[in-house]
Design a protein around this motif. Structure first.
Motif, PDB file in Angstrom:
ATOM      1  N   GLU A   1       0.838  -1.205   0.000  1.00 30.76           N
ATOM      2  CA  GLU A   1       0.000   0.000   0.000  1.00 30.76           C
ATOM      3  C   GLU A   1       0.873   1.254   0.000  1.00 30.76           C
ATOM      4  O   GLU A   1       0.576   2.237  -0.689  1.00 30.76           O
ATOM      5  N   GLU A   2       1.948   1.193   0.745  1.00 30.62           N
ATOM      6  CA  GLU A   2       2.899   2.309   0.778  1.00 30.62           C
ATOM      7  C   GLU A   2       3.487   2.539  -0.614  1.00 30.62           C
ATOM      8  O   GLU A   2       3.519   3.662  -1.126  1.00 30.62           O
ATOM      9  N   HIS A   3       3.903   1.435  -1.239  1.00 33.07           N
ATOM     10  CA  HIS A   3       4.477   1.499  -2.586  1.00 33.07           C
ATOM     11  C   HIS A   3       3.482   2.121  -3.563  1.00 33.07           C
ATOM     12  O   HIS A   3       3.847   2.938  -4.404  1.00 33.07           O
ATOM     13  N   ASN A   4       2.233   1.717  -3.458  1.00 32.14           N
ATOM     14  CA  ASN A   4       1.234   2.187  -4.427  1.00 32.14           C
ATOM     15  C   ASN A   4       0.894   3.661  -4.243  1.00 32.14           C
ATOM     16  O   ASN A   4       0.416   4.303  -5.171  1.00 32.14           O
TER      17      ASN A   4
ATOM     18  N   GLY B   1       0.515  -5.772  -4.972  1.00 34.41           N
ATOM     19  CA  GLY B   1      -0.621  -6.269  -4.200  1.00 34.41           C
ATOM     20  C   GLY B   1      -0.306  -7.596  -3.538  1.00 34.41           C
ATOM     21  O   GLY B   1       0.541  -8.353  -4.005  1.00 34.41           O
ATOM     22  N   VAL B   2      -1.014  -7.846  -2.444  1.00 36.30           N
ATOM     23  CA  VAL B   2      -0.800  -9.059  -1.657  1.00 36.30           C
ATOM     24  C   VAL B   2      -2.171  -9.690  -1.424  1.00 36.30           C
ATOM     25  O   VAL B   2      -3.117  -8.988  -1.060  1.00 36.30           O
ATOM     26  N   GLY B   3      -2.275 -10.975  -1.671  1.00 34.90           N
ATOM     27  CA  GLY B   3      -3.569 -11.632  -1.505  1.00 34.90           C
ATOM     28  C   GLY B   3      -3.415 -13.037  -0.969  1.00 34.90           C
ATOM     29  O   GLY B   3      -2.317 -13.593  -0.949  1.00 34.90           O
ATOM     30  N   MET B   4      -4.530 -13.598  -0.541  1.00 37.72           N
ATOM     31  CA  MET B   4      -4.485 -14.966   0.001  1.00 37.72           C
ATOM     32  C   MET B   4      -5.830 -15.650  -0.200  1.00 37.72           C
ATOM     33  O   MET B   4      -6.809 -15.045  -0.606  1.00 37.72           O
ATOM     34  N   GLY B   5      -5.830 -16.934   0.083  1.00 42.20           N
ATOM     35  CA  GLY B   5      -7.053 -17.723   0.083  1.00 42.20           C
ATOM     36  C   GLY B   5      -6.787 -18.996   0.860  1.00 42.20           C
ATOM     37  O   GLY B   5      -5.632 -19.347   1.103  1.00 42.20           O
TER      38      GLY B   5
END
Lengths: 327, 770
Positions: free
Chosen positions: B444-447, B456-460
């Motif tokens: 988020e900082e990078h963006n 982005g970072v995601g999971m499931g």
């Protein structure tokens, strides 16, 4: 599975040309990476294959007397990509070559074959009797044209030319050397490919019996920077969804002169004069780059499923101009 | 070379205790080889090329078969003219629907049977005729010389049009069936929610396309048929062939020692198996018949497309209140589970009292589906994991936190407890190992810096429907007079490392080194009955059976030693290759010195798979985390890293375990980003990308260098006597949804349809700009 054909591997160019000219459906066999697949899939007929691998004059990459470069038609894509002089003086061509297919195919495929390869349209390559195969219609026009062209179809055939080296050779003002039954001739790289409106069944201007023997590049003009950017659906072993070849002459920060060719855009490597116009004589600041990016899709005729290329080309052109401006 | 003295482990690690006959063995307390990183027992053979796969089999006088397939998605065969083909050089047999020997019924499903060469071709690639010739080239030339007149019918290839189309693929319309599940009261659940989100999702049809093609070599010896088939289950092929040809099981021998991949598409005999057998019988020659790559794209299975809607309600604290799910999927031209298990994750994964699902399976004019690694699950995961993130965002909760909030206590889909569940640990420990919070914040900082490259970072997470295995299975272990071991089992090693894991189990229990174990497997003539390797059940089915067989060997050896030493069996124990008395350590005999063993030459132990625990569900769990970069100029997505946590009970071989995890992620990347079946909708209905170039599998460059497997090891004492659960399928379930969530985190764009690539992302960019 393969058709029956006669096969010869002459030692002399004149013999190769003669064999080819005598054949009803003669085909040149160089790296064979495209030819064998086409024969197996019955894309075209062939009664005679003439291997040119025995023509030693067609190998090699060397500097010419005028400070340019000669690339033998049988130079492999890997050799082009790795050659120190190509990398140093014609970076765009080296990048283009390094983005071709996969390492195995680059080791086997040749620069001549890369220029002469058949299109990758999935209708042309499939069991569809399309215009390019002598049929009555282009299936891509109303079908799944996700991978098809934005420019230059002339409402005839909607392929994109698959080569990653051709747009760079065209941008770099290369010359294609040809030997045929009538002797030798040269064609500018940007005039080597055939628009479908002229002949929908040919991809190049080669006449029966003619063989590409070499490609030459002029000495790099002062201030030349060249580059190639390719975007594809997966990161290797794939053809361009969109690509941009730049050969720009800088004078300080200003683009003095330049040629811009797009891949994945048209049935031939597509010269984008609107982009050239937008940048020549200008510094590549944000406003110019934005304008040039927009210009890259000027006159585009998107089909039902390839409209995504409008944004994609603009993005790729903007990114590549930004990069080349930085040196 | 292994010398004799190397057979056993050193004496400082005890051989597991041997239970008396009829008693279940205790779980292993400490293991010497199970759980270590052990390379494949057949790695050399596979890598060097000496392993003989069915496609490598060459028999004396062998000829070659090829199949003519219908080029239209829907057509009636009017006439097949074989007059030219029959006369071509090398051609020895041509069979068509008119050939008496081919007058057989093919079971497309339990209910639907058609003629082997049915004139009504309901999909492109349906079989029309077949040829056997001296060379494969002659066979293919002859296939091309057969003239077929077709009455081409209107086709239907878009499953979303199936129920309104004028085309009727079968009498009675295009609906295969509807499955529903209700629990609680969904409307009440939505009323009780603080936030409700509804969305539509689609996952494209995916093709198995394993490296080794589908096919076999068929050879008759009198009335007995032997098949070398690339298969996940030799016994399944045996029963299928015996049924269609009307033969006793004993007369059909199926061999499949090695096989080059399947992913669910080789769980049974193919039409090609029957055709090869018929051609071999007609020509009195062995016939090799392997499909071309193109044929495998058309005719031997797929993961069907899924058109899903999901509406979900959530309370402010993250508690799910309701899930309402629909899916339209396509079996293809015949009933083939077009929506099989596609609602299971909705029903079972996250705690939710009010659930409604409705899955509609339809016919289209395309090749029938087949089970594909975790059938139904990656599709539902694609929808559910994106929905969980959407809900989390709506209530201002972290994606990991909302999932942890909804970890169920029991298997809700079955209304019974899990034996063990590591779902919470998979999510929590995975997030920790991945550095979830730091990575989310850093992205988020990078963006915020505004550049074109967004991070982005995601999971499931997931559960897999089964994974506990179960009976039946029979395994035989023979111990020779020098203490070396032969392990005999019917199960196929489909590339997952089954042989290696089973060697470790035998080695662990007997105290021998795995390299002295010779394995015979996957041969109905010489090995024991096993169900096909699929459903992530091979380890939990076969490993306890192997252990039981090894124990039976030990019991037999103890009996021999008791007689030799004049001692009681109950007083004896193993110490490496010695058997000694616990009461009197001078009472001792080396296994190799047992006179009975010397005389007999072999001790044989038979193991059977015991029952599964009653009223409990055995399931593996997983979670995956990833970080991506999206180039917003071009729509290119680079996956920077992936981390997978898996709770599959005990880790049997850490190396094959990690291979499964990395391979599953790779396949999930294909499902989410590169693969889709393209049918020529609106024109010919034919498949456009039936080759390895146009149908894009992920390459090495599409897969991150940085992939980590973090096992959550929780040996499950109730599941079976090895504590292991299945692994092969959960590893690929959450991948695509995790990527979609990361892409959303990077761009704010919800990629509701697979695949995520520059094509689809640029379409979304254009929509966003208007």
């Amino acid at each position: 599975m393969l058709p029956n054909f006669a096969y010869s591997r002459p030692r002399k160019l004149t013999d190769a040309v003669a064999h080819l000219a005598d054949a009803k459906n003669g085909r040149v066999h160089a790296g064979g990476t495209d030819l064998i697949g086409c024969l197996r899939d019955g894309i075209f007929k062939a009664d005679t294959l003439v291997s040119i691998s025995g023509l030693t004059d067609l190998h090699g990459i060397e500097e010419t007397g005028d400070g340019g470069l000669r690339i033998g038609a049988l130079a492999t894509i890997t050799q082009v990509a790795d050659h120190p002089l190509v990398k140093e003086r014609y970076a765009g061509l080296a990048q283009g070559a390094s983005e071709v297919a996969s390492p195995q195919l680059r080791n086997q495929g040749t620069i001549g074959g890369n220029l002469c390869q058949k299109p990758r349209c999935w209708y042309y390559r499939g069991e569809f009797h399309c215009l390019r195969k002598g049929g009555g219609a282009c299936f891509a026009a109303e079908g799944d044209n996700t991978f098809h062209c934005l420019f230059g179809s002339d409402d005839v055939c909607h392929i994109t030319h698959p080569s990653d080296t051709a747009p760079n050779l065209a941008a770099l003002n290369a010359t294609v050397h040809i030997t045929g039954p009538e002797g030798k001739r040269t064609v500018a790289a940007d005039a080597f490919h055939m628009p479908p409106s002229v002949d929908v069944q040919a991809e190049t201007v080669l006449r029966p019996g003619e063989i590409v023997t070499a490609v030459t590049l002029p000495p790099p003009p002062k201030g030349l920077r060249s580059s190639y950017r390719k975007v594809r659906a997966r990161r290797s072993w794939d053809f361009a969804l969109a690509g941009v070849a730049l050969a720009l002459q800088f004078d300080g920060d200003t683009v003095r002169n330049g040629r811009v060719f797009l891949s994945g855009a048209a049935p031939v490597p597509w010269r984008s004069q609107p982009v050239e116009k937008a940048i020549i004589g200008k510094k590549l600041d944000d406003a110019t780059i934005k304008k040039a990016a927009k210009a890259s899709v000027e006159g585009a005729m998107p089909l039902a499923k390839n409209g995504y290329k409008i944004g994609l080309f603009q993005g790729a052109v903007a990114e590549e101009l930004t990069k080349i401006a930085a040196g | 070379m292994t010398t004799e003295k190397d057979i056993y482990y050193t004496k400082d690690i005890p051989v597991p205790e041997t239970p008396p006959p009829g008693e279940e063995p205790a779980p292993w307390k400490r293991t010497r080889i199970i759980g270590k990183r052990v390379p494949r027992v057949d790695g050399y053979e596979r890598v060097s090329g000496t392993a003989v796969y069915p496609s490598d089999v060459i028999l004396p006088n062998m000829i070659h078969g090829a199949i003519l397939r219908c080029p239209h998605p829907h057509a009636m065969v009017k006439k097949v003219d074989i007059s030219k083909a029959e006369k071509m050089p090398g051609v020895r047999a041509v069979i068509t629907g008119d050939s008496p020997e081919a007058d057989l019924m093919w079971p497309y499903s339990g209910e639907v049977r058609t003629k082997l060469f049915d004139p009504h071709c309901r999909f492109e690639g349906e079989t029309v005729a077949a040829v056997a010739a001296d060379t494969p080239y002659q066979a293919w030339d002859a296939v091309r010389a057969i003239k077929v007149s077709y009455d081409v019918k209107k086709h239907l290839v878009d499953e979303t049009e199936a129920l309104t189309s004028e085309v009727s693929i079968h009498e009675g319309g295009n609906k295969v069936g509807v499955q529903t599940h209700h629990r609680g009261d969904v409307e009440k659940g939505f009323a009780a929610a603080d936030a409700v989100v509804a969305a539509s999702y689609r996952s494209a049809c995916e093709i198995h396309t394993p490296i080794e093609l589908h096919g076999c070599v068929a050879n008759w010896d009198g009335g007995a048929l032997t098949l070398w088939e690339s298969t996940q289950g030799v016994y399944s092929v045996q029963s299928g062939v015996a049924e269609v040809l009307g033969m006793p099981l004993s007369k059909v021998r199926v061999i499949g020692h090695y096989m080059g991949g399947a992913f669910g598409s080789k769980l049974q005999a193919g039409k090609y198996t029957i055709i090869a057998a018929l051609l071999a019988r007609k020509t009195a020659r062995p016939v090799k018949l392997f499909l071309s790559r193109e044929e495998t794209y058309l005719a031997v299975g797929n993961r069907p497309p899924a058109n899903m809607t999901l509406k979900a309600g959530v309370k402010k604290d993250g508690t799910l209140t309701a899930l309402d799910f629909t899916c339209t999927g396509a079996s293809g031209a015949y009933p083939a589970g077009g929506t099989a298990l596609v609602d299971w994750l909705i029903r079972d994964l996250y705690a939710c009292p009010n659930v409604r699902t409705e899955c509609t399976d339809v016919y289209i004019n395309a090749g029938p589906a087949r089970p594909f690694r975790a059938p139904g699950h990656p599709q539902a995961s694609w929808a559910l994991e994106q929905m969980m993130d959407a809900l989390a965002e709506k209530i201002g909760m972290d994606p990991v936190a909302i999932r942890l909030k909804n970890v169920p206590d029991i298997s809700q889909g079955r209304d019974r407890p899990y034996t063990t569940t590591g779902l919470r640990e998979c999510i929590a420990k995975g997030a920790e190992a991945f550095g979830w919070e730091t990575a989310r914040k850093a992205a988020e900082e990078h963006n915020r810096n505004g550049g074109p490259i967004k991070r982005g970072v995601g999971m499931g997470s997931c559960v897999w429907f089964v994974g506990g295995g179960g009976p039946p299975s029979t395994v035989v272990i023979k111990l020779f007079s020098d203490g070396s071991v032969n392990l005999n089992m019917g199960a196929s090693d489909i590339g997952t490392g089954t042989k290696t894991v089973m060697a470790l189990v035998a080695a662990e229990e007997l105290g021998v080194k795995p390299e002295v174990i010779q394995i015979e497997n996957a041969d109905t003539g010489t090995t024991q009955y096993a169900t096909p390797s699929g459903g992530s059940k091979t380890v939990p089915t076969e490993a306890p059976t192997v252990r039981n067989a090894a124990i039976a060997v030990k019991q037999e050896l103890l009996k021999m030693a008791a007689r030799e030493l004049d001692a009681e069996v109950s007083d004896l124990r193993f110490d490496a290759d010695d058997i000694l008395s616990s009461k009197d350590s001078s009472q001792k005999v080396n296994i190799k010195d047992l006179s009975e063993l010397k005389k007999r030459g072999v001790v044989m132990g038979v193991g059977y798979r015991g029952p599964n625990p009653e009223n409990k569900s055995v399931n593996p769990f997983a979670a995956q985390f990833c970080e991506v970069e999206v180039n917003t100029h071009t729509g290119e997505v680079e996956i920077l890293r992936f981390l997978g946590t898996n709770e599959s009970g005990r880790v049997m071989d850490r190396l094959t375990f990690d291979c499964q995890v990395l391979g599953g992620i790779t396949m999930g990347i294909g499902f989410g980003m590169t693969e889709w079946r393209a049918l020529d909708h609106g024109q010919t209905g034919k498949m456009l990308n039936k080759n390895w170039h146009d149908y894009k599998l992920p390459t090495a460059l599409d897969v991150p260098m940085d992939m980590t497997s973090v096992p959550i090891e929780m040996p499950d004492p109730e599941a079976n006597n090895t504590g292991a659960k299945g692994l092969g399928e959960p590893v690929t379930i959450p991948t695509a949804g995790a990527i979609a969530n990361a892409v959303y985190h990077a761009t704010g764009i919800r990629m509701t349809d697979t695949p995520i690539n520059p094509i689809t992302l640029n379409r979304k960019f254009a929509e966003k700009e208007g």
